[in-house]
Write a protein that holds these residues in place. Sequence first.
Motif, PDB file in Angstrom:
ATOM      1  N   PHE A 268      17.121  14.441  -5.495  1.00  0.00           N
ATOM      2  CA  PHE A 268      16.394  14.896  -4.311  1.00  0.00           C
ATOM      3  C   PHE A 268      15.023  14.209  -4.264  1.00  0.00           C
ATOM      4  N   THR A 269      14.339  14.163  -5.402  1.00  0.00           N
ATOM      5  CA  THR A 269      13.023  13.519  -5.466  1.00  0.00           C
ATOM      6  C   THR A 269      13.134  12.040  -5.124  1.00  0.00           C
ATOM      7  N   LYS A 270      14.149  11.372  -5.669  1.00  0.00           N
ATOM      8  CA  LYS A 270      14.344   9.949  -5.382  1.00  0.00           C
ATOM      9  C   LYS A 270      14.638   9.721  -3.901  1.00  0.00           C
ATOM     10  N   ALA A 271      15.487  10.612  -3.332  1.00  0.00           N
ATOM     11  CA  ALA A 271      15.856  10.461  -1.924  1.00  0.00           C
ATOM     12  C   ALA A 271      14.634  10.561  -1.023  1.00  0.00           C
ATOM     13  N   TYR A 272      13.788  11.563  -1.284  1.00  0.00           N
ATOM     14  CA  TYR A 272      12.625  11.728  -0.418  1.00  0.00           C
ATOM     15  C   TYR A 272      11.581  10.655  -0.661  1.00  0.00           C
ATOM     16  N   ALA A 273      11.443  10.192  -1.891  1.00  0.00           N
ATOM     17  CA  ALA A 273      10.518   9.091  -2.157  1.00  0.00           C
ATOM     18  C   ALA A 273      10.916   7.860  -1.360  1.00  0.00           C
ATOM     19  N   SER A 274      12.224   7.585  -1.308  1.00  0.00           N
ATOM     20  CA  SER A 274      12.713   6.434  -0.553  1.00  0.00           C
ATOM     21  C   SER A 274      12.488   6.634   0.945  1.00  0.00           C
ATOM     22  N   ALA A 275      12.774   7.856   1.445  1.00  0.00           N
ATOM     23  CA  ALA A 275      12.560   8.129   2.863  1.00  0.00           C
ATOM     24  C   ALA A 275      11.080   8.015   3.222  1.00  0.00           C
ATOM     25  N   PHE A 276      10.195   8.502   2.344  1.00  0.00           N
ATOM     26  CA  PHE A 276       8.759   8.421   2.585  1.00  0.00           C
ATOM     27  C   PHE A 276       8.284   6.968   2.666  1.00  0.00           C
ATOM     28  N   GLU A 277       8.946   6.091   1.922  1.00  0.00           N
ATOM     29  CA  GLU A 277       8.579   4.676   1.985  1.00  0.00           C
ATOM     30  C   GLU A 277       8.778   4.121   3.393  1.00  0.00           C
ATOM     31  N   GLY A 278       9.724   4.676   4.116  1.00  0.00           N
ATOM     32  CA  GLY A 278       9.999   4.176   5.464  1.00  0.00           C
ATOM     33  C   GLY A 278       9.134   4.782   6.551  1.00  0.00           C
ATOM     34  N   PHE A 279       8.381   5.847   6.258  1.00  0.00           N
ATOM     35  CA  PHE A 279       7.591   6.521   7.293  1.00  0.00           C
ATOM     36  C   PHE A 279       6.621   5.595   8.029  1.00  0.00           C
ATOM     37  N   PRO A 280       5.873   4.721   7.348  1.00  0.00           N
ATOM     38  CA  PRO A 280       4.906   3.884   8.071  1.00  0.00           C
ATOM     39  C   PRO A 280       5.543   2.967   9.106  1.00  0.00           C
ATOM     40  N   THR A 281       6.836   2.662   8.957  1.00  0.00           N
ATOM     41  CA  THR A 281       7.486   1.767   9.919  1.00  0.00           C
ATOM     42  C   THR A 281       7.553   2.381  11.301  1.00  0.00           C
ATOM     43  N   MET A 282       7.351   3.714  11.400  1.00  0.00           N
ATOM     44  CA  MET A 282       7.397   4.365  12.710  1.00  0.00           C
ATOM     45  C   MET A 282       6.209   3.980  13.579  1.00  0.00           C
ATOM     46  N   ILE A 283       5.140   3.473  12.983  1.00  0.00           N
ATOM     47  CA  ILE A 283       3.994   3.033  13.785  1.00  0.00           C
ATOM     48  C   ILE A 283       3.772   1.531  13.629  1.00  0.00           C
ATOM     49  N   GLY A 284       4.844   0.849  13.266  1.00  0.00           N
ATOM     50  CA  GLY A 284       4.816  -0.606  13.269  1.00  0.00           C
ATOM     51  C   GLY A 284       4.259  -1.255  12.030  1.00  0.00           C
ATOM     52  N   LEU A 285       4.011  -0.508  10.964  1.00  0.00           N
ATOM     53  CA  LEU A 285       3.505  -1.084   9.718  1.00  0.00           C
ATOM     54  C   LEU A 285       4.641  -1.348   8.737  1.00  0.00           C
ATOM     55  N   GLY A 286       4.300  -2.068   7.679  1.00  0.00           N
ATOM     56  CA  GLY A 286       5.282  -2.303   6.635  1.00  0.00           C
ATOM     57  C   GLY A 286       5.550  -1.034   5.850  1.00  0.00           C
ATOM     58  N   PRO A 287       6.676  -0.957   5.147  1.00  0.00           N
ATOM     59  CA  PRO A 287       7.003   0.249   4.384  1.00  0.00           C
ATOM     60  C   PRO A 287       6.039   0.474   3.230  1.00  0.00           C
ATOM     61  N   ALA A 288       5.907   1.731   2.845  1.00  0.00           N
ATOM     62  CA  ALA A 288       5.073   2.080   1.702  1.00  0.00           C
ATOM     63  C   ALA A 288       5.826   1.787   0.408  1.00  0.00           C
ATOM     64  N   GLN A 289       5.130   1.908  -0.703  1.00  0.00           N
ATOM     65  CA  GLN A 289       5.753   1.827  -2.018  1.00  0.00           C
ATOM     66  C   GLN A 289       5.555   3.167  -2.710  1.00  0.00           C
ATOM     67  N   SER A 290       6.521   3.569  -3.522  1.00  0.00           N
ATOM     68  CA  SER A 290       6.452   4.892  -4.137  1.00  0.00           C
ATOM     69  C   SER A 290       6.672   4.817  -5.633  1.00  0.00           C
ATOM     70  N   SER A 291       6.147   5.836  -6.309  1.00  0.00           N
ATOM     71  CA  SER A 291       6.451   6.057  -7.716  1.00  0.00           C
ATOM     72  C   SER A 291       6.560   7.560  -7.923  1.00  0.00           C
ATOM     73  N   ILE A 292       7.339   7.958  -8.902  1.00  0.00           N
ATOM     74  CA  ILE A 292       7.609   9.377  -9.125  1.00  0.00           C
ATOM     75  C   ILE A 292       7.063   9.795 -10.491  1.00  0.00           C
ATOM     76  N   ASP A 293       6.319  10.892 -10.488  1.00  0.00           N
ATOM     77  CA  ASP A 293       5.800  11.453 -11.738  1.00  0.00           C
ATOM     78  C   ASP A 293       6.508  12.778 -11.988  1.00  0.00           C
ATOM     79  N   GLU A 294       7.394  12.810 -12.987  1.00  0.00           N
ATOM     80  CA  GLU A 294       8.155  14.017 -13.295  1.00  0.00           C
ATOM     81  C   GLU A 294       7.713  14.631 -14.625  1.00  0.00           C
ATOM     82  N   THR A 295       6.494  14.306 -15.059  1.00  0.00           N
ATOM     83  CA  THR A 295       6.021  14.850 -16.329  1.00  0.00           C
ATOM     84  C   THR A 295       5.612  16.313 -16.217  1.00  0.00           C
ATOM     85  N   SER A 296       5.260  16.747 -15.004  1.00  0.00           N
ATOM     86  CA  SER A 296       4.875  18.150 -14.790  1.00  0.00           C
ATOM     87  C   SER A 296       6.057  18.916 -14.225  1.00  0.00           C
TER      88      SER A 296
END
Length: 464
Positions: free
Chosen positions: A138-166
């Motif tokens: 679930f975390t991976k899926a949303y991280a990937s989807a979040f990378e695509g959010f900026p494309t909705m306003i014409g920008l390049g995709p974001a980059q993501s990293s996941i911290d699961e230590t907490s």
Amino acid sequence: MEVSNATLTAYIETLKEHNVDPCVLVSGTSLTFEEISNPKGKITWKDFETITNNTFDTVGEEKTLTSLKITGVDNDDLSVLKKICASTIRTEGIYWFFCACVAKLFYKNLTFEYKKVKSGHVQLKIIMKRGHKCFSNFTKAYASAFEGFPTMIGLGPAQSSIDETSPDPIINLYFKNTIGFWNPFSYFNRFFSSKTNVAQLLSELDAGKHEQDLLNKELKNLNEELKDSNRLNESLLRTIMHDLNNPLAIMRLKAEKLLNESEDFNKKDKEVLNRASENMYQVINDLKNFHLAKCFLQDEVFNILECIKDSRGHFQEKIEEKKLDVIIKSSLQNHFTLKGNKVTFTNSILSNLLSNSIKFSFEGGTIYISADEVEDAVIITVKDNGTGMTSSAVENFFNSNLSESEKGTSGELGLGIGLTQVAYFTKQMNGKIIVNSKSYSKHPKDHGTEIKLIFKTDYHELIF
């Protein structure tokens, strides 16, 4: 709601994108595909976890995340979000709005907590309610989807990293913001331009995919035909070696006897030698006729009843020799025709069926040949009360294998290719075969073989 309809839609679209039946998503749950494609009731968090994991397991993590980067923001359930985010100035506003407003409508068991670290870097913490646990996919899926959010306003995709230590996973997002002011006219121009480009690209991809699907289908059919041909040729070679070995051995023994002047070469020896040569001729002739029939297939319209009568005429001498009664019955009109190859239909289908019936009929037996029209099909039946077929012979009939030759009731021998020809050419005419046979050894009072050929008769024609 318990889980996001938009996320379920994204999973369904991901499987469709990779040509996988999306029904596999409900495997391991008590849900139906209808319940996840049009979720009106509550889908539990556990079922949602299973559906998510099914997506990753079926398509693979890399392909799933790549697809979700697009489908996570482009499916119809997010159209309102897209319109609102389109009016924001900075990319980080998209994530803030999602966490503050949209995510609260999506999930009952969790919240997304927004935190701005610095310009171009925000953190989204996934906080689960008591009794529920976040799972890795679930975390991976949303991280990937979040990378695509900026494309909705014409920008390049974001980059993501996941911290699961907490205990509460954190998704770090790194992106570039828009310029410091908003020009709505430039935005709309960019929006419509991107829509046109995307539509054109999708159209080209769809056309290419369709062409590739057709090529793959054609290649698959060719491979199946090649496999069938190889199986038939291998079986044919084994049977030829078997059927030629016996008569050759007999001819060799009799030839040695002729050379040995001390031994008498009597009438019985001559009959055995003659039978051996006839068997060899029959083997070679059967093989020749089979390959000639495969090489000279042509389209023509022919009369079914004429073919039946011609086939019977070919065996008049054998019929009289075994004192058989061949009865032909038909409810077809005299002008009833099929489209295909008359010679092949007569010699390689009808004649092989009749030859087989004659070979395994007892002296004085009866063979029935009938032709009838039933609804949209013509049914041709050849039935005898002879020795019947073995179970292996019936099985080989349908899998392109040749049975070892069996002697007929009068010692007849053949290649065993006759019924294989029937199956092969009937398939070429898009016909169907039904075989019913009872062996004499198991059914001494009710034995024999009945073979039905069924051809569809759209406009009383068949395409060969």
